[in-house]
Every structure is written in C-alpha cells, then in structure tokens.
Design a protein around this motif. Structure first.
Motif, mmCIF file in Angstrom:
data_model
loop_
_atom_site.group_PDB
_atom_site.id
_atom_site.type_symbol
_atom_site.label_atom_id
_atom_site.label_comp_id
_atom_site.label_asym_id
_atom_site.label_seq_id
_atom_site.Cartn_x
_atom_site.Cartn_y
_atom_site.Cartn_z
ATOM 1 N N LEU A 90 -27.705 -91.048 10.205
ATOM 2 C CA LEU A 90 -27.426 -92.482 10.128
ATOM 3 C C LEU A 90 -27.731 -93.270 11.389
ATOM 4 O O LEU A 90 -27.652 -94.502 11.379
ATOM 5 N N TRP A 91 -28.076 -92.614 12.489
ATOM 6 C CA TRP A 91 -28.197 -93.354 13.748
ATOM 7 C C TRP A 91 -29.342 -94.349 13.730
ATOM 8 O O TRP A 91 -29.250 -95.424 14.343
ATOM 9 N N ASP A 92 -30.429 -94.048 13.018
ATOM 10 C CA ASP A 92 -31.519 -95.020 12.947
ATOM 11 C C ASP A 92 -31.107 -96.244 12.136
ATOM 12 O O ASP A 92 -31.479 -97.378 12.451
ATOM 13 N N ASP A 93 -30.284 -96.024 11.101
ATOM 14 C CA ASP A 93 -29.773 -97.146 10.309
ATOM 15 C C ASP A 93 -28.829 -98.017 11.137
ATOM 16 O O ASP A 93 -28.851 -99.248 11.035
ATOM 17 N N ILE A 94 -27.994 -97.365 11.934
ATOM 18 C CA ILE A 94 -27.064 -98.098 12.800
ATOM 19 C C ILE A 94 -27.840 -98.906 13.833
ATOM 20 O O ILE A 94 -27.607 -100.108 14.010
ATOM 21 N N ALA A 95 -28.789 -98.265 14.498
ATOM 22 C CA ALA A 95 -29.569 -98.951 15.528
ATOM 23 C C ALA A 95 -30.372 -100.104 14.941
ATOM 24 O O ALA A 95 -30.570 -101.141 15.592
ATOM 25 N N GLY A 96 -30.816 -99.955 13.691
ATOM 26 C CA GLY A 96 -31.606 -100.995 13.049
ATOM 27 C C GLY A 96 -30.855 -102.295 12.839
ATOM 28 O O GLY A 96 -31.471 -103.351 12.671
ATOM 29 N N LEU A 97 -29.522 -102.232 12.850
ATOM 30 C CA LEU A 97 -28.700 -103.432 12.710
ATOM 31 C C LEU A 97 -28.447 -104.116 14.041
ATOM 32 O O LEU A 97 -27.814 -105.163 14.099
ATOM 33 N N ASN A 98 -28.899 -103.495 15.127
ATOM 34 C CA ASN A 98 -28.738 -104.060 16.467
ATOM 35 C C ASN A 98 -27.283 -104.467 16.734
ATOM 36 O O ASN A 98 -26.996 -105.614 17.089
ATOM 37 N N PRO A 99 -26.332 -103.544 16.578
ATOM 38 C CA PRO A 99 -24.924 -103.928 16.732
ATOM 39 C C PRO A 99 -24.578 -104.259 18.182
ATOM 40 O O PRO A 99 -25.168 -103.718 19.122
ATOM 41 N N ASP A 100 -23.631 -105.161 18.347
ATOM 42 C CA ASP A 100 -23.131 -105.478 19.678
ATOM 43 C C ASP A 100 -22.235 -104.367 20.212
ATOM 44 O O ASP A 100 -22.117 -104.195 21.427
ATOM 45 N N ALA A 153 -28.230 -90.643 21.271
ATOM 46 C CA ALA A 153 -28.644 -90.843 22.670
ATOM 47 C C ALA A 153 -29.409 -92.153 22.818
ATOM 48 O O ALA A 153 -29.230 -92.884 23.801
ATOM 49 N N ASN A 154 -30.241 -92.484 21.838
ATOM 50 C CA ASN A 154 -30.977 -93.750 21.882
ATOM 51 C C ASN A 154 -30.041 -94.939 21.721
ATOM 52 O O ASN A 154 -30.218 -95.968 22.382
ATOM 53 N N LEU A 155 -29.069 -94.809 20.851
ATOM 54 C CA LEU A 155 -28.104 -95.899 20.659
ATOM 55 C C LEU A 155 -27.336 -96.177 21.943
ATOM 56 O O LEU A 155 -27.078 -97.341 22.290
ATOM 57 N N SER A 211 -21.672 -92.412 5.049
ATOM 58 C CA SER A 211 -21.773 -93.850 5.293
ATOM 59 C C SER A 211 -21.166 -94.222 6.632
ATOM 60 O O SER A 211 -20.473 -93.428 7.268
ATOM 61 N N PHE A 212 -21.450 -95.454 7.044
ATOM 62 C CA PHE A 212 -20.796 -96.064 8.191
ATOM 63 C C PHE A 212 -20.458 -97.496 7.819
ATOM 64 O O PHE A 212 -20.946 -98.030 6.810
ATOM 65 N N GLY A 213 -19.593 -98.123 8.606
ATOM 66 C CA GLY A 213 -19.137 -99.476 8.305
ATOM 67 C C GLY A 213 -19.729 -100.502 9.249
ATOM 68 O O GLY A 213 -20.062 -100.194 10.393
ATOM 69 N N VAL A 214 -19.843 -101.735 8.761
ATOM 70 C CA VAL A 214 -20.391 -102.838 9.547
ATOM 71 C C VAL A 214 -19.557 -104.087 9.314
ATOM 72 O O VAL A 214 -19.188 -104.393 8.168
ATOM 73 N N LEU A 215 -19.247 -104.807 10.391
ATOM 74 C CA LEU A 215 -18.675 -106.148 10.312
ATOM 75 C C LEU A 215 -19.693 -107.122 10.887
ATOM 76 O O LEU A 215 -20.204 -106.915 11.986
ATOM 77 N N LYS A 216 -19.988 -108.196 10.144
ATOM 78 C CA LYS A 216 -20.880 -109.253 10.605
ATOM 79 C C LYS A 216 -20.088 -110.552 10.625
ATOM 80 O O LYS A 216 -19.715 -111.068 9.571
ATOM 81 N N ILE A 217 -19.826 -111.045 11.815
ATOM 82 C CA ILE A 217 -18.972 -112.213 11.984
ATOM 83 C C ILE A 217 -19.823 -113.458 12.201
ATOM 84 O O ILE A 217 -20.708 -113.477 13.058
ATOM 85 N N ASN A 218 -19.538 -114.488 11.424
ATOM 86 C CA ASN A 218 -20.156 -115.798 11.596
ATOM 87 C C ASN A 218 -19.040 -116.800 11.879
ATOM 88 O O ASN A 218 -18.222 -117.092 11.011
ATOM 89 N N PHE A 219 -18.984 -117.302 13.114
ATOM 90 C CA PHE A 219 -17.897 -118.183 13.517
ATOM 91 C C PHE A 219 -17.989 -119.545 12.840
ATOM 92 O O PHE A 219 -16.963 -120.142 12.496
#
Length: 343
Positions: free
Chosen positions: A56-66, A99-101, A310-318
């Motif tokens: 899953l690390w490529d999927d995680i990195a693809g979202l460019n998480p903060d 390691a890349n993340l 799976s992994f989880g994602v939160l996308k916040i729009n203020f």
C-alpha cells in the motif's frame, strides 16, 4: 448542519504540504492552499507485518499526505526479546515504499499490543520501558525530547495550514492499562483504567486548551463499537464514558476518532451531546485482514465493513467545513463518507 453521504466512487486529490508545531518544534510556516481540493490530507493505518509484502505504500504516497499516522501493530514482535523487536522495526524501515514515504512525509504514531510486546498486554508487560525506547527510535523522536523521559508514548502535535490548524492527539492504550481477563471485565469497574491518571489529566488539558479547528484523536483500539467480543474501550465502560464526556465538556472543535486493531475497516457513529455526530474511523489492516469476514453486529456502523487490506484517509477542506473520510486499498477507493462540521 449535519450531513452524511455514502459514496462509492474513485477519485484522487492532492494536498499542499504543511509544517507542524509542537512542544519540541514551535517554528512553522503557513503554506498556500490555492487551487487545492483539500487543505490537509492525513493517512493512517494499522496491523502491519514487515516480513510480508507491503502493497500500500505507493497508494499512500500517491495521495501526497501531509502526515502519516501509525495506529498500532506496526510490527508483530510479541516478545520480551528486545533484539528481536528492534530487528522487526529495522526490517520495516527497509521496506522500499515506506522508506520513500519517510523522505517526503511527516510520520507520527502510537502502539498497540503486538508492538508493545505481547498480545492483549497492558501494565503488566515487564519490558515496557525498553519497548517504548524502541518505538520512539523507530519514529525518529529526538534523543533529547521530553517524550524520552516520561512513561508512555502519548503525544500531541498541532499542524498549521493557511486555512486553519489540525491537532493530532495520540493516545497510549497499553502502558497504563489495567490487566484484563474475563473475570475483571465482568466484575467491578471502578478501579480499572486504560489511560492512567497522568495521561487522563494530559488528555483533558490537550482538548480544553485546543484552539485547533479540527482535533483528531488516535486510539489503537475502537472507542465507539461496543458489541464485538474483542479488545475495545467498551471493556472499560467507565473509561469509555469518561472519554466521551471529556470530548463533549472540553468544547474542542470538531473531534474525530481514529482506531485500528480489528483487521477490518469501518465507520462508527456516536451521538453524544455534540453539535455533530462523533465518528470513529477504524482502519485495519495493512498487510493482512479478515478476508473471510461475514458479519458482526455494530448498531453504530455507517456504511459497510471493508475486510480487505486497506488504509484510511482524511481530507479536510476548511472552506467547505468538510472532511472526506476514505478507506483505500491497492489502487482503489473502497468506501467513503463525507461529514459537514459546524465551524
């Protein structure tokens, strides 16, 4: 305004990078979010075996998480042999995708039982001091950090964006937790604890004094789901009630619960005196999941159970006062909900 939308569609957004401030790092910059769909992206997960394929690390990195949050069971050491535990952490560090993340993304985390040291363990685990040291080493915590001098791995950080701040509160549900067995679960609850006195005082202060627009609390085990027979806050009913009461009475803005442990992913909803539904977003597991899952009663569930990796994602729009919560697998979005908050 209270609103839930269950959507099963695939889409991808990118966030801007942000910087964080904490008791250890008070210098931060507010970055521009112009043109971005999400102002802040957080990814998290749990239940990971470094000796198995990490898909899953490529999927995680693809979202460019903060930020990436470990929700516990980073490794499955289950040992009092600290050399083995350290070797397991080192093996995870060598996973190419992880390691890349690490080069691009802030990483925070807590532990659960298998990286703490023993299945379902709590205060009785004899190597918890050394185990704590190894986890902090893995997370790259500075040798001079105050976290190196206190018991337990609980921690908080405030991350600033140009639109507002997000506070991340990491709970330690192991170091102080009363030993558990069937007799104690059914018996008198008054003297049993998950967090311990010092951590409880810290948590109340973190919430009461928070000015963040969103407050994200990560617990390794589920808070809201009550009916299943596994580890959960409901095994300590007075502690669970206290946590929910503290969240309400603190008046902290827009609290979201994250959890792991279960080898399934689900959203659970609690209506508990807040001006919005309190969501416990469970994400588990990353390298192994309950693929043969059929059903489990959870009257608080929103949507359906995801029982694949799976992994989880939160996308916040203020601006929209909105958080999109996504369960993601290998190259796919599996389920999401959208929650509108009263900012």
């Amino acid at each position: 305004m209270k609103k839930f939308i269950i959507v099963l569609v695939v889409f991808t957004v990118l966030s801007c990078k942000t910087t964080s401030k904490s008791s250890e790092n008070k210098d931060y910059l507010k970055q521009s979010t112009k043109g971005k769909t999400a102002d802040f992206v957080l990814a998290f997960g749990s239940c990971n075996k470094p000796d198995q394929t990490n898909l899953l690390w490529d999927d995680i990195a693809g979202l460019n998480p903060d930020v990436w949050l470990w929700g516990g069971d980073i490794i499955y050491a289950d040992t009092e042999n600290m050399d083995k535990m350290e070797a397991d952490y080192n093996l995870q560090k060598k996973q190419k995708g992880y390691a890349n993340l690490l080069k691009e993304t802030k990483v925070l985390g807590t532990w659960d039982d298998h990286d703490f040291g023993a299945n379902d363990a709590g205060i009785e685990y004899p190597k918890k001091e050394k185990s704590q040291e190894l986890l902090l080493n893995f997370l790259g915590v500075d040798k001079n950090s105050p976290r190196r001098k206190r018991e337990g791995v609980y921690h908080s950080e405030v991350i600033e964006t140009a639109k507002g701040s997000v506070k991340i509160i990491l709970l330690d549900t192991r170091y102080f937790r009363t030993s558990i067995n069937k007799e104690s679960v059914k018996g008198v609850q008054d003297n049993r604890t998950i967090l311990g006195e010092q951590q409880w005082a810290w948590l109340e202060s973190e919430l009461v004094n928070s000015s963040a627009k969103f407050n994200i609390i990560l617990s390794s085990v589920q808070v809201i789901a009550e009916k299943h027979p596994y580890e959960k806050w409901a095994n300590f009913p007075l502690e669970r009630k206290k946590l929910l009461d503290v969240i309400v009475s603190s008046k902290a803005n827009n609290v979201i619960l994250l959890s792991g442990d279960r080898h399934i992913s689900e959203f659970s909803k609690e209506v508990s005196g807040l001006s919005y539904p309190l969501i416990d977003f469970t994400s588990s597991g990353m390298t192994h999941a309950s693929e043969n899952f059929t059903k489990e009663y959870n009257p608080a569930r929103v949507g359906s159970v995801v029982s694949t990796k799976s992994f989880g994602v939160l996308k916040i729009n203020f601006d929209k006062k909105e958080v999109v919560m996504e369960m993601r697998g290998d190259d796919m979005l599996q389920q999401k909900i959208v929650q509108i908050y009263p900012l």
